[in-house]
Design a protein around this motif. Structure first.
Motif, PDB file in Angstrom:
ATOM      1  N   ALA A 127      17.666   3.510 -27.761  1.00  0.00           N
ATOM      2  CA  ALA A 127      18.161   2.530 -26.767  1.00  0.00           C
ATOM      3  C   ALA A 127      18.743   3.284 -25.572  1.00  0.00           C
ATOM      4  O   ALA A 127      18.615   2.867 -24.423  1.00  0.00           O
ATOM      5  CB  ALA A 127      19.220   1.621 -27.388  1.00  0.00           C
ATOM      6  N   PRO A 130      17.538   9.823 -22.388  1.00  0.00           N
ATOM      7  CA  PRO A 130      17.653  10.565 -21.123  1.00  0.00           C
ATOM      8  C   PRO A 130      16.305  10.929 -20.509  1.00  0.00           C
ATOM      9  O   PRO A 130      16.279  11.510 -19.431  1.00  0.00           O
ATOM     10  CB  PRO A 130      18.422  11.830 -21.536  1.00  0.00           C
ATOM     11  CG  PRO A 130      18.083  12.022 -22.969  1.00  0.00           C
ATOM     12  CD  PRO A 130      17.936  10.647 -23.556  1.00  0.00           C
ATOM     13  N   ILE A 132      14.272   8.763 -19.368  1.00  0.00           N
ATOM     14  CA  ILE A 132      13.899   7.522 -18.685  1.00  0.00           C
ATOM     15  C   ILE A 132      13.789   7.696 -17.163  1.00  0.00           C
ATOM     16  O   ILE A 132      13.573   6.732 -16.417  1.00  0.00           O
ATOM     17  CB  ILE A 132      14.934   6.422 -19.054  1.00  0.00           C
ATOM     18  CG1 ILE A 132      14.378   5.043 -18.818  1.00  0.00           C
ATOM     19  CG2 ILE A 132      16.262   6.652 -18.334  1.00  0.00           C
ATOM     20  CD1 ILE A 132      14.992   3.988 -19.681  1.00  0.00           C
ATOM     21  N   GLY A 198      22.190  10.000 -15.697  1.00  0.00           N
ATOM     22  CA  GLY A 198      23.113   9.040 -15.054  1.00  0.00           C
ATOM     23  C   GLY A 198      23.921   8.214 -16.052  1.00  0.00           C
ATOM     24  O   GLY A 198      24.998   7.732 -15.729  1.00  0.00           O
ATOM     25  N   LYS A 202      28.903  10.982 -16.135  1.00  0.00           N
ATOM     26  CA  LYS A 202      30.277  10.668 -15.727  1.00  0.00           C
ATOM     27  C   LYS A 202      31.243  10.862 -16.898  1.00  0.00           C
ATOM     28  O   LYS A 202      32.346  11.370 -16.733  1.00  0.00           O
ATOM     29  CB  LYS A 202      30.359   9.239 -15.173  1.00  0.00           C
ATOM     30  CG  LYS A 202      29.590   9.091 -13.866  1.00  0.00           C
ATOM     31  CD  LYS A 202      29.945   7.818 -13.149  1.00  0.00           C
ATOM     32  CE  LYS A 202      29.331   6.594 -13.763  1.00  0.00           C
ATOM     33  NZ  LYS A 202      27.888   6.471 -13.496  1.00  0.00           N
ATOM     34  N   THR A 268      32.880   1.507 -19.679  1.00  0.00           N
ATOM     35  CA  THR A 268      32.248   0.182 -19.643  1.00  0.00           C
ATOM     36  C   THR A 268      30.874   0.252 -18.988  1.00  0.00           C
ATOM     37  O   THR A 268      30.697   0.938 -17.985  1.00  0.00           O
ATOM     38  CB  THR A 268      33.150  -0.802 -18.875  1.00  0.00           C
ATOM     39  OG1 THR A 268      34.392  -0.902 -19.567  1.00  0.00           O
ATOM     40  CG2 THR A 268      32.515  -2.187 -18.796  1.00  0.00           C
ATOM     41  N   ARG A 274      25.415  -2.938 -10.291  1.00  0.00           N
ATOM     42  CA  ARG A 274      24.253  -2.421  -9.559  1.00  0.00           C
ATOM     43  C   ARG A 274      23.056  -3.273  -9.931  1.00  0.00           C
ATOM     44  O   ARG A 274      22.500  -3.128 -11.015  1.00  0.00           O
ATOM     45  CB  ARG A 274      23.997  -0.963  -9.968  1.00  0.00           C
ATOM     46  CG  ARG A 274      25.171  -0.075  -9.628  1.00  0.00           C
ATOM     47  CD  ARG A 274      24.891   1.366  -9.936  1.00  0.00           C
ATOM     48  NE  ARG A 274      26.161   2.090  -9.883  1.00  0.00           N
ATOM     49  CZ  ARG A 274      26.281   3.378  -9.689  1.00  0.00           C
ATOM     50  NH1 ARG A 274      25.206   4.113  -9.556  1.00  0.00           N
ATOM     51  NH2 ARG A 274      27.462   3.942  -9.662  1.00  0.00           N
ATOM     52  N   ILE A 286      20.284  -0.901 -15.834  1.00  0.00           N
ATOM     53  CA  ILE A 286      20.195  -0.382 -17.209  1.00  0.00           C
ATOM     54  C   ILE A 286      18.837  -0.822 -17.777  1.00  0.00           C
ATOM     55  O   ILE A 286      18.571  -2.020 -17.937  1.00  0.00           O
ATOM     56  CB  ILE A 286      21.362  -0.890 -18.086  1.00  0.00           C
ATOM     57  CG1 ILE A 286      22.687  -0.430 -17.449  1.00  0.00           C
ATOM     58  CG2 ILE A 286      21.221  -0.349 -19.508  1.00  0.00           C
ATOM     59  CD1 ILE A 286      23.915  -0.896 -18.187  1.00  0.00           C
ATOM     60  N   VAL A 327      21.815  -2.162 -23.945  1.00  0.00           N
ATOM     61  CA  VAL A 327      20.361  -2.324 -24.121  1.00  0.00           C
ATOM     62  C   VAL A 327      20.068  -3.051 -25.440  1.00  0.00           C
ATOM     63  O   VAL A 327      19.200  -3.919 -25.503  1.00  0.00           O
ATOM     64  CB  VAL A 327      19.653  -0.937 -24.113  1.00  0.00           C
ATOM     65  CG1 VAL A 327      18.185  -1.059 -24.519  1.00  0.00           C
ATOM     66  CG2 VAL A 327      19.776  -0.293 -22.732  1.00  0.00           C
TER      67      VAL A 327
END
Ligand code: ADP
Ligand code: MG
Length: 382
Positions: A127, A130, A132, A198, A202, A268, A274, A286, A327
């Motif tokens: 689900a 990386p 993607i 992405g 973070k 979160t 976005r 997502i 997801v």
């Protein structure tokens, strides 16, 4: 002479004056001790495509300032390694020639983050994935190049989707040649694949910043990388931090619940920040690796809370998991949480009778849902 009966002597007056001054000085010192001579340093910047805020509290403004600045410098340094938008970053080099024989030499940090991302990809049944990257850049959601594909793009999307697969990435480490005692790290991906970190970078950066601040002796701090939070120690009021969960229906900074924690991370993911909307359909950032399209999730938001247990990767892991659980959708996410007691979460799901809030057992005592801002919320779950 009986001095008790006589007029006040100049010596006595001086004695009382000295006592009064001493008392005042003591009171002042006591005030300094209680208030801690405390300082607060906040630094903000824009990095990793988002607003970054580092707030450190304690004594010694100069050392707090240099700690906060070291934190921001670290985030920029990591962005240079991980960003798909920076030519020459480790990830951009891999993406330019993913299946290069022998792989690309990368930094220890890129290697470590990819290893973590692959392990979370496996744990979440893909689900979170990386690999993607091609789809992320095709959709471009959250960038100026966001687009809504037409039916003619379906084949391209299917092609890009068919190369997504974390198991095609391979990592290799070796000892440096030439007598130096150094490990070198190599990464290669499958043909046609593009990596995108992405969904975890973070969190990884927030973990690193927290480690740097702790190593510098900071006892109270809040790191916020685009809503990806790490709280260090206790709040400057010496209480637990009370941190808010973003209300998915209102602008940033509005909360529907709060949690009381010390030394913890809160991350979160949601579709509400976005996105582009067309013909009533929400296209958000997502993506579902199984379809190549924005995840048709019945979740509005997923927040993961992990207390600091000494693991160096709690925030990175929480970041990957918040994306993955989004997801998965409500049912699969709840099953996942039931099998992973160390992961605490607050989910907001969309139901016909209004939004429902799901809070895992480990958080029930700590989370307060604000009935006034979320009147239709129902608490469900374990
Ligand atoms: P945000 O970046 O808004 O905090 P997330 O942590 O959920 O949100 O990460 C979303 C980002 O992760 C996307 O912008 C994209 O770069 C990447 N991404 C999107 N879908 C996936 C997925 N299924 N697995 C891994 N990464 C993803
Ligand atoms: Mg994430």
């Amino acid at each position: 002479m009986d001095f008790r009966k006589g007029p006040k002597s100049p010596g006595r007056t001086r004695f009382f004056t000295v006592c009064a001054i001493l008392a005042l000085a003591l009171a002042f010192l006591f005030y300094i001790a209680v208030s801690g001579g405390s300082a607060e340093v906040e630094r903000e910047t824009f990095a990793m495509g988002t607003l970054v805020k580092v707030s450190v509290y304690g004594r010694g403004e100069a050392s707090l300032t240099s700690a906060a600045e070291a934190a921001l410098a670290e985030i920029s340094r990591l962005e240079e390694l991980f960003s798909v938008n920076i030519a020459g970053s480790d990830i951009s080099r891999i993406n330019a020639d993913p299946a290069k024989p022998g792989g690309h030499e990368v930094s220890a940090e890129t290697y470590e983050l990819l290893r973590l991302a692959l392990s979370e990809a496996e744990a979440t049944g893909g689900a979170f994935d990386p690999t993607i990257g091609a789809l992320v850049s095709f959709w471009g959601i959250g960038t100026e190049k966001a687009r809504i594909p037409s039916a003619a793009d379906n084949d391209d999307i299917a092609d890009m989707q068919s190369v997504v697969g974390w198991s095609k990435v391979s990592l290799r480490e070796a000892s440096a040649e030439g007598g130096e005692e150094r490990t070198v790290y190599f990464v290669s991906a499958g043909a046609g694949q593009a990596l995108d970190l992405g969904g975890v970078a973070k969190g990884y950066a927030a973990d690193r910043v927290a480690a740097i601040l702790r190593a510098r002796g900071v006892k109270s701090a809040l790191v916020d990388i685009g809503g990806n939070l790490v709280a260090i120690g206790r709040s400057p009021k010496r209480r637990e931090w009370r941190l808010g969960f973003q209300d998915p229906f209102r602008p940033r900074g509005n909360y529907f619940a709060s949690v009381s924690v010390s030394d913890a991370t809160i991350v979160t993911s949601g579709a509400y920040e976005r996105f582009v909307r067309k013909n009533g359909v929400l296209y958000h950032h997502i993506l579902d690796p199984e379809t190549g399209y924005p995840a048709m999730s019945d979740l509005e938001s997923v927040s993961i809370v992990m207390e600091h247990t000494g693991s160096r990767h709690n925030s990175a892991r929480s970041d990957a998991l918040s994306t993955a659980l989004f997801v998965m959708g409500f049912e699969r996410a709840v099953k996942f949480l039931e099998g992973h007691g160390e992961v605490q979460a607050v989910l907001v799901s969309r139901r016909e009778d209004g939004p429902a809030v799901y809070v895992t057992d480990g958080l029930k005592q700590r989370v307060a849902v604000q009935e006034d801002v979320f009147p239709k919320a129902k608490e469900v779950g374990r």
